[in-house]
Design an enzyme around this catalytic site. Structure first.
Site, PDB file in Angstrom:
ATOM      1  CD  GLU A  53      -1.106   6.746   2.691  1.00 14.06           C
ATOM      2  OE1 GLU A  53      -2.059   7.457   3.081  1.00 14.06           O
ATOM      3  OE2 GLU A  53       0.061   7.155   2.658  1.00 14.06           O
ATOM      4  N   GLY A  75      18.512 -32.924  12.240  1.00 11.62           N
ATOM      5  CA  GLY A  75      18.348 -34.148  11.463  1.00 11.62           C
ATOM      6  C   GLY A  75      19.661 -34.610  10.880  1.00 11.62           C
ATOM      7  CG  ASP A  88       0.593  11.963   7.507  1.00 13.90           C
ATOM      8  OD1 ASP A  88      -0.630  11.996   7.282  1.00 13.90           O
ATOM      9  OD2 ASP A  88       1.455  12.219   6.641  1.00 13.90           O
ATOM     10  CG  ASP A 109       4.955   7.822  -1.340  1.00 10.80           C
ATOM     11  OD1 ASP A 109       4.475   6.788  -1.852  1.00 10.80           O
ATOM     12  OD2 ASP A 109       4.337   8.532  -0.519  1.00 10.80           O
ATOM     13  CB  SER A 124      -6.130  16.806   0.372  1.00  9.08           C
ATOM     14  OG  SER A 124      -4.721  16.752   0.294  1.00  9.08           O
ATOM     15  CE  LYS A 132       1.643   6.322   0.206  1.00  9.78           C
ATOM     16  NZ  LYS A 132       1.910   7.721   0.498  1.00  9.78           N
ATOM     17  CG  HIS A 168       3.063   4.314   4.947  1.00  9.12           C
ATOM     18  ND1 HIS A 168       3.857   5.417   4.979  1.00  9.12           N
ATOM     19  CD2 HIS A 168       1.827   4.797   4.637  1.00  9.12           C
ATOM     20  CE1 HIS A 168       3.160   6.494   4.690  1.00  9.12           C
ATOM     21  NE2 HIS A 168       1.924   6.138   4.465  1.00  9.12           N
ATOM     22  NE  ARG A 169       1.874   8.544   7.546  1.00  8.51           N
ATOM     23  CZ  ARG A 169       3.175   8.792   7.488  1.00  8.51           C
ATOM     24  NH1 ARG A 169       3.981   8.320   8.423  1.00  8.51           N
ATOM     25  NH2 ARG A 169       3.688   9.502   6.504  1.00  8.51           N
ATOM     26  CB  ALA A 214      21.936 -35.947   2.625  1.00  6.05           C
ATOM     27  CG  ASN A 224      -1.732   5.031  -2.203  1.00  9.93           C
ATOM     28  OD1 ASN A 224      -2.415   5.999  -2.577  1.00  9.93           O
ATOM     29  ND2 ASN A 224      -2.085   4.273  -1.188  1.00  9.93           N
TER      30      ASN A 224
HETATM   31  O1  LIG Z   1       1.660  17.789   1.573  1.00 13.26           O
HETATM   32  C1  LIG Z   1       2.098  16.775   2.096  1.00 13.26           C
HETATM   33  O2  LIG Z   1       3.295  16.435   2.000  1.00 13.26           O
HETATM   34  C2  LIG Z   1       1.185  15.944   2.888  1.00 13.26           C
HETATM   35  C3  LIG Z   1       0.012  16.470   3.357  1.00 13.26           C
HETATM   36  C4  LIG Z   1      -0.921  15.734   4.226  1.00 13.26           C
HETATM   37  O3  LIG Z   1      -2.046  15.380   3.471  1.00 13.26           O
HETATM   38  P1  LIG Z   1      -3.470  16.165   3.552  1.00 13.26           P
HETATM   39  O4  LIG Z   1      -3.224  17.575   3.249  1.00 13.26           O
HETATM   40  O5  LIG Z   1      -4.264  15.467   2.515  1.00 13.26           O
HETATM   41  O6  LIG Z   1      -3.979  15.976   4.949  1.00 13.26           O
HETATM   42  C5  LIG Z   1      -0.262  14.466   4.768  1.00 13.26           C
HETATM   43  O7  LIG Z   1      -1.236  13.622   5.303  1.00 13.26           O
HETATM   44  C6  LIG Z   1       0.493  13.723   3.708  1.00 13.26           C
HETATM   45  O8  LIG Z   1       1.092  12.562   4.202  1.00 13.26           O
HETATM   46  C7  LIG Z   1       1.609  14.574   3.173  1.00 13.26           C
HETATM   47  C1  LIG Z   2      -1.250  10.458   3.658  1.00 14.21           C
HETATM   48  C2  LIG Z   2      -0.042  10.036   3.366  1.00 14.21           C
HETATM   49  O1  LIG Z   2       0.510  10.000   2.149  1.00 14.21           O
HETATM   50  P1  LIG Z   2       0.278  10.827   0.798  1.00 14.21           P
HETATM   51  O2  LIG Z   2       1.510  11.650   0.650  1.00 14.21           O
HETATM   52  O3  LIG Z   2       0.179   9.787  -0.244  1.00 14.21           O
HETATM   53  O4  LIG Z   2      -0.949  11.653   0.937  1.00 14.21           O
HETATM   54  C3  LIG Z   2       0.849   9.523   4.431  1.00 14.21           C
HETATM   55  O5  LIG Z   2       2.058   9.344   4.166  1.00 14.21           O
HETATM   56  O6  LIG Z   2       0.398   9.261   5.547  1.00 14.21           O
END
Ligand SMILES: O=C(O)C1=C[C@@H](OP(=O)(O)O)[C@@H](O)[C@H](O)C1
Ligand SMILES: C=C(OP(=O)(O)O)C(=O)O
Length: 663
Positions: free
Chosen positions: A349, A448, A321, A52, A172, A421, A393-394, A451, A95
């Protein structure tokens, strides 16, 4: 990092020691972007080095930002609100939500000709609410694929900043974060952001506000609905900044302590309870489940308290997370655990609610899944499972904790590389702190004659499985070399001196390289003469016993592939898989001949064959540990096999021993 196709976790029992966590992803990527947009040079300490942050750094470089790295420190020369390379540019953001969303906002307000894209899953992660907000501002953003999802094309804006910008907060929090990070670039007047709908993941917005403050921007906020960037806000580098360790990454080790630190607490370095990261509140949930957590300024100590853990019913919106870790802790609880208000899991993810439900069920748990909740009852009977990780990753990290199951069933983590990640060395850190009785640590023995190709076979097996590798023949060769260098004749008269030397050999294997006391002796020990010396010292019983302990010390998590002549018979008699590799003397002489000729070393095939036969005779007839297959060894004659075929054959045998072949 483990880049294998899968990683098999043997039954793990306890945890102890200290783990040093990598830097926070959320802080690292915010700080990198803020430093890049600011005036001045910023030195960032303890920066996370992962997929990342790499995509963020690459994008910043492409945009013309000065980036210098040395170890975990980065020096960023800010662009002071002007993009040096306004395009056309294609930015690949993997990602990383923390790169895609904030960069979209920053580049859209600054303007240029940019295309932003990521991995296929990124094209399924929504960004429409942010794009809508930016369009209200007069930004030019074109959907290049499905509307509301990357890839996006960004053009030049005609900014209108007078009306409040409305952004949805219920999918988000990164959309609001993105606007907050980008708008100081154009705050010629007060800019107001209004959040529509209930803001999720609020603590991440707090991280944003607190880092903006470090870069000289004080955002006014009214509840979680209205945010004002004051006129004249300007990003100014703080000069130096330290990144805290990642509180979400800490969750795996907090859970590890709660589950398995039975004798002494597990120490977690890099983050304490006063962290600015919201995921640190995972501690409260872990405590509710029974963990005993002590917090220090920049560290935590965790040990098992209540056991079994206590089931909980928790709103997890503030720790989206880290809450995934609770779902695996729930496997060890005394009842049914419910994790609520986690709808955002479905657009991360992977669809994390669905993924967790499927994988938890494989282990035997009873799971109920809803639009925004997950309910987990521990397994009545644990089942071995191969955990699909969905490039998440999680999922990989939290399911590793299932290896502590009391039934001792094996857990396979598919595609362990996905931890790259945010925590590339996660499994190394786990194996440093997890403990299990030695008999649980798998060993594959490949014995074994000379060679037969056992070195190549064993090292490839080790590579495929992510196991350690012991080239025991090299130990004898190294002993021979060290004895020669010490002026000792390789005979019984000098047996005790050579044994003393052998007991303290400062040797380590670095992949294919053999290091003796800091010197790379890989070439020196490979000569025919060194081979003969090895054979001679290996016939001295005291030398053999001195080397036994040294060889056994290579049996470490997650497993070992050991090649030699007595691995299965003497050194690891309890190994779950023993292979005795043979090939006809004629075929082995041919191979050795080819090898020598390719190195430019002249050789005669007949002489080589006679040598091999003499060594075979000596090795099979010696009094101590003669070369013979262990009773339970599987014989593999590779006279007519290529290496790939032998590797596949042994891997097939290994699979047959695993209980989760069809899991
Ligand atoms: O702003 C950030 O650093 C993050 C916000 C969260 O996402 P959401 O706001 O989409 O829940 C979290 O899940 C992500 O790993 C990192
Ligand atoms: C949701 C995650 O990542 P992102 O920062 O890509 O949203 C995460 O790290 O669990």
């Amino acid at each position: 990092m483990f880049s294998t196709e899968f990683l098999d976790l043997p039954p793990l029992q306890t945890a102890a020691g200290t783990v040093h966590l990598p830097g926070s992803k959320s802080i690292s990527n915010r700080v990198l972007l803020l430093a890049a947009l600011s005036a001045g040079r910023t030195t960032v300490h303890d920066l996370l080095d992962s997929d990342d942050t790499r995509v963020m750094l690459d994008a910043l470089r492409q945009l013309g930002c000065g980036v210098k790295r040395s170890g975990s420190t980065a020096h960023i020369t800010g662009l002071d609100g002007r993009i040096a390379a306004p395009g056309p540019l294609k930015l690949f953001l993997g990602n990383a939500g923390t790169a895609m969303r904030p960069l979209t906002a920053a580049l859209a307000v600054l303007g240029g000709d940019f295309e932003l894209d990521g991995v296929p899953r990124m094209r399924e992660r929504p960004i429409g609410d942010l794009v809508d907000a930016l369009r209200q501002l007069g930004c030019s953003i074109e959907d290049l694929g499905q509307p509301g999802y990357p890839p996006l094309r960004i053009g030049r804006p005609q900014l209108r900043l007078d009306a409040p910008i409305r952004v949805r907060g219920d999918v988000s929090s990164q959309f609001l974060t993105a606007l907050l990070l980008a708008l100081p670039l154009v705050a010629r007047q007060d800019i107001v952001i209004e959040v529509v709908g209930e803001l999720i993941s609020k603590p991440y917005v707090e991280i944003t506000l607190s880092l903006l403050a470090r870069f000289g921007v004080a955002v006014r906020r009214e509840g979680w609905q209205r945010f004002t960037l004051p006129a004249g806000s300007r990003l100014q580098s703080p000069g130096e900044i330290h990144v805290e360790a990642d509180a979400s990454s800490a969750s795996y080790f907090i859970a590890l302590g709660a589950i398995a630190a039975t004798a002494a607490p597990l120490r977690i370095e890099g983050v304490g309870e006063s962290s600015i990261q919201g995921d640190i509140r995972f501690i409260d949930a872990a405590r509710q489940m029974g963990a005993e957590v002590t917090s220090f300024a920049n560290a935590l100590e965790v040990r098992r308290g209540a056991w079994p853990l206590k089931a909980i019913d928790l709103d997890c919106n503030h720790i989206p997370d880290a809450a995934m870790t609770l779902a695996v802790m729930a496997l060890y609880a005394d009842g049914t655990t419910t994790l609520r208000n986690i709808a955002s899991w479905r657009v991360k993810e992977t669809d994390r609610i669905a993924a967790m439900a499927i994988e938890l069920r494989k282990l035997g748990a009873q799971v109920e899944e809803g639009a925004d909740f997950l309910r987990v009852a521990p397994p009545a009977r644990w089942r071995p499972a191969a955990i699909h990780t969905y490039d998440d990753h999680r999922v990989a990290m939290c399911f590793s904790l299932a290896a502590f199951n009391p039934a001792g069933v094996h857990v396979r983590i598919l595609d362990p590389r996905c931890v790259g990640k945010t925590f590339p060395d996660y499994f190394e850190a786990l194996f440093d702190t997890a403990r299990t009785d030695t008999p649980h640590i798998p060993v594959i023995c490949v014995d074994g004659p000379t060679a037969s190709g056992k070195g190549t076979l064993a090292s490839q097996l080790a590579q495929t499985l992510g196991y350690h590798y012991l080239d025991s023949g090299a130990l004898y060769r190294i002993t021979g070399l060290a004895a020669r260098r010490a002026g000792l004749a390789l005979d019984t008269a000098h047996e005790q001196s050579i044994a003393r030397l052998a007991a303290t050999l400062p040797v380590r294997f670095e992949g294919e390289r053999v290091i003796l006391g800091g010197e790379d002796v890989s070439e020196a020990i490979r000569s025919e003469a060194a081979g003969m010396d090895a054979s001679q010292v290996s016939a001295l019983p005291s030398v053999r016993s001195a080397l036994v302990e040294l060889q056994q010390s290579f049996r470490r998590l997650p497993g070992l592939v050991a090649d030699g002549r007595d691995m299965g018979t003497v050194i690891f008699p309890d190994a779950p898989l023993k292979v005795f590799l043979t090939a006809s003397a004629a075929r082995r002489a041919e191979r050795r001949h080819k090898q020598l000729i390719s190195k430019g070393i002249p050789a005669k095939i007949d002489v080589l064959r006679a040598d091999l036969e003499a060594r075979d005779a000596r090795d099979t007839q010696r009094a101590v540990a003669p070369l013979k297959p262990a009773q339970d060894a599987l014989l593999l004659d590779n006279s007519d096999q290529g290496i790939a075929e032998s590797v596949a054959q042994v891997l097939g045998w290994w699979e047959d021993k695993q209980s989760f072949r069809h899991a």
